[in-house]
Design a protein around this motif. Sequence first.
Motif, PDB file in Angstrom:
ATOM      1  N   SER A 133       0.800  -1.227   0.000  1.00 42.56           N
ATOM      2  CA  SER A 133       0.000   0.000   0.000  1.00 42.56           C
ATOM      3  C   SER A 133       0.832   1.277   0.000  1.00 42.56           C
ATOM      4  N   ALA A 134       2.120   1.185   0.316  1.00 44.35           N
ATOM      5  CA  ALA A 134       2.933   2.397   0.485  1.00 44.35           C
ATOM      6  C   ALA A 134       2.920   3.275  -0.763  1.00 44.35           C
ATOM      7  N   GLY A 135       3.209   2.677  -1.912  1.00 40.92           N
ATOM      8  CA  GLY A 135       3.245   3.472  -3.134  1.00 40.92           C
ATOM      9  C   GLY A 135       1.928   4.137  -3.463  1.00 40.92           C
ATOM     10  N   PRO A 136       0.830   3.358  -3.583  1.00 42.81           N
ATOM     11  CA  PRO A 136      -0.459   3.971  -3.920  1.00 42.81           C
ATOM     12  C   PRO A 136      -0.947   4.993  -2.891  1.00 42.81           C
ATOM     13  N   VAL A 137      -0.785   4.683  -1.605  1.00 38.80           N
ATOM     14  CA  VAL A 137      -1.295   5.586  -0.573  1.00 38.80           C
ATOM     15  C   VAL A 137      -0.515   6.900  -0.559  1.00 38.80           C
ATOM     16  N   LEU A 138       0.812   6.818  -0.600  1.00 35.94           N
ATOM     17  CA  LEU A 138       1.612   8.042  -0.545  1.00 35.94           C
ATOM     18  C   LEU A 138       1.487   8.857  -1.829  1.00 35.94           C
ATOM     19  N   THR A 139       1.183   8.190  -2.929  1.00 39.68           N
ATOM     20  CA  THR A 139       0.926   8.928  -4.182  1.00 39.68           C
ATOM     21  C   THR A 139      -0.433   9.621  -4.129  1.00 39.68           C
ATOM     22  N   ALA A 140      -1.427   8.920  -3.608  1.00 44.35           N
ATOM     23  CA  ALA A 140      -2.779   9.490  -3.536  1.00 44.35           C
ATOM     24  C   ALA A 140      -2.878  10.587  -2.490  1.00 44.35           C
ATOM     25  N   PHE A 141      -2.073  10.473  -1.418  1.00 42.99           N
ATOM     26  CA  PHE A 141      -2.124  11.454  -0.333  1.00 42.99           C
ATOM     27  C   PHE A 141      -0.724  12.013  -0.083  1.00 42.99           C
ATOM     28  N   PRO A 142      -0.262  12.935  -0.928  1.00 45.31           N
ATOM     29  CA  PRO A 142       1.087  13.486  -0.754  1.00 45.31           C
ATOM     30  C   PRO A 142       1.235  14.318   0.514  1.00 45.31           C
ATOM     31  N   GLN A 143       0.120  14.840   1.046  1.00 46.48           N
ATOM     32  CA  GLN A 143       0.191  15.583   2.302  1.00 46.48           C
ATOM     33  C   GLN A 143       0.570  14.609   3.408  1.00 46.48           C
ATOM     34  N   PRO A 144       1.678  14.874   4.147  1.00 53.29           N
ATOM     35  CA  PRO A 144       2.224  13.867   5.063  1.00 53.29           C
ATOM     36  C   PRO A 144       1.242  13.310   6.075  1.00 53.29           C
ATOM     37  N   VAL A 145       0.412  14.143   6.690  1.00 54.68           N
ATOM     38  CA  VAL A 145      -0.483  13.662   7.734  1.00 54.68           C
ATOM     39  C   VAL A 145      -1.446  12.616   7.172  1.00 54.68           C
ATOM     40  N   TRP A 146      -2.037  12.904   6.016  1.00 55.32           N
ATOM     41  CA  TRP A 146      -2.984  11.961   5.424  1.00 55.32           C
ATOM     42  C   TRP A 146      -2.271  10.716   4.923  1.00 55.32           C
ATOM     43  N   GLY A 147      -1.078  10.878   4.381  1.00 54.41           N
ATOM     44  CA  GLY A 147      -0.320   9.724   3.922  1.00 54.41           C
ATOM     45  C   GLY A 147       0.034   8.786   5.062  1.00 54.41           C
TER      46      GLY A 147
END
Length: 494
Positions: free
Chosen positions: A96-110
């Motif tokens: 999930s790391a790639g898709p989640v951090l791409t979808a939520f670039p804002q650190p808190v949401w990521g």
Amino acid sequence: MPIAPLWLLVALQATVSAASMVVEIVAGRMLAPYVGMSLYTWTSVIAVVLAGFSAGHWWGGRLADRPGINPMSATGWALAAAAATTALAGVALRVSAGPVLTAFPQPVWGITGLTLAAFFLPSLFAGIPAPLLTQVSLAGPSRQGQALGAMFASGAIGAILGTLLAGFVFISWLGSVWTLAIVTLAYIAGATLCFWLAKQLRAMQSVTLLGLAALAIATSLSPGPCTVESRYFCLQSVDVSADTSRPTRAMVIDHLVHGISAEDAPEVMFTDHTAMLDALTQLRTQTADPSSFLIGGGNYALPRAFAERGITKTTVAEIDPAVTALAARDFWFDPETAHILHQDARRALLGDQTRYDVIIGDAFTDTAVPQHLVTREFFDLVQSRLLPDGSYLMNVVDYADRMQAVGSLVRTLREVFPVVEVWTEARRPEPGERVVMVIAAGTAETRRNSFTVPAPERTTFAVLGAGFVDQIAAAGVYLTDDYAPIDRLVGPRD
């Protein structure tokens, strides 16, 4: 006749509670290689785990009220599910790391999204047994108040024990992956006991539990992201050589590169902040062999460069011995060329009456900033450990169009030092860019207002104008041991 004696139910609840808290502690460590270790990381972990526990308790309470259900069998299946999701937490995190951090670039949401993806379900299933086991305890011969008290106390004691085991034993001796495997096996043992007490340990249950045990062992054997997992950090040694005949490596601590070194170029700095710290040390010291105290070792690029120039009076405060060992093993650093203190830098300075030509603060990393190293009280301590013409240098990262962290540091440092400068690359930053800077504080200005050094390409760095620095300092926060919101100041943009 009661299904199980109270002492056994208490022991089982304590074990489940301890295992679930081990997972919570491990969650922070496993997230670090992807999003770092910061206030935001721990806030997300605690919130998500508590949400999972709450949902699990609610679900377990609904199951306890369902007519005809065997509470011990239901607990067994809940623990089997907890075992499965715990064993797969590392896999869920990697996938999930790639898709989640791409979808939520804002650190808190990521960070929150990753925590939910990997650790909500293990907490959910670990929360189900408590109301079921409590229901069973109330059906026994013990007084209901005594049974309730014992079950609540066992949960709390188990949580304490799990926290201590995770922090002081499991992670430091086994690492995160094997710790999750041990938790998975504990859940499987608990599920086996529950099925046996319910007289339902049949072929399906047995095959399921054996399969989960095999899954736990298989996932524990898969390589994790860390070259070394220490008591403090996930450390990675990454080959970044452009030419295999000229080895060059990067040290990654948690999710950030903390230094790059080349075997055949010990005096070349490969990052902007080390290039500035190195050059400013040379410009602001008056002797050929200056004494220095470094806060943070990283890959020990600076101490290695100092030793190459014949500088012999270097002290390094690096809290993690594993960082030093990895620097010696993979980054061509000779520990004999520096005096190394494996302890917190503030504590090291408090116990050291030596006065230095330069003290270098290199512990400022992304959103994870040691708050006790950015306060007025700490800067007073630094000043007391400098020679009369000594300098304090520290790196800082901030948004070019906000500068809240830099302004606050400058404002606070000006209460201690008569001269405070801010250095950065001599170019116009992009809108919203995070810029690497170095603050120089002392009794005199640097002899030059710009310099060009390899970083590793020839790069020019310059001091910011005094008027601009005055402007950002006026808007800064005065940082003290009582109030130092540095995580917010360098954290995600609104």
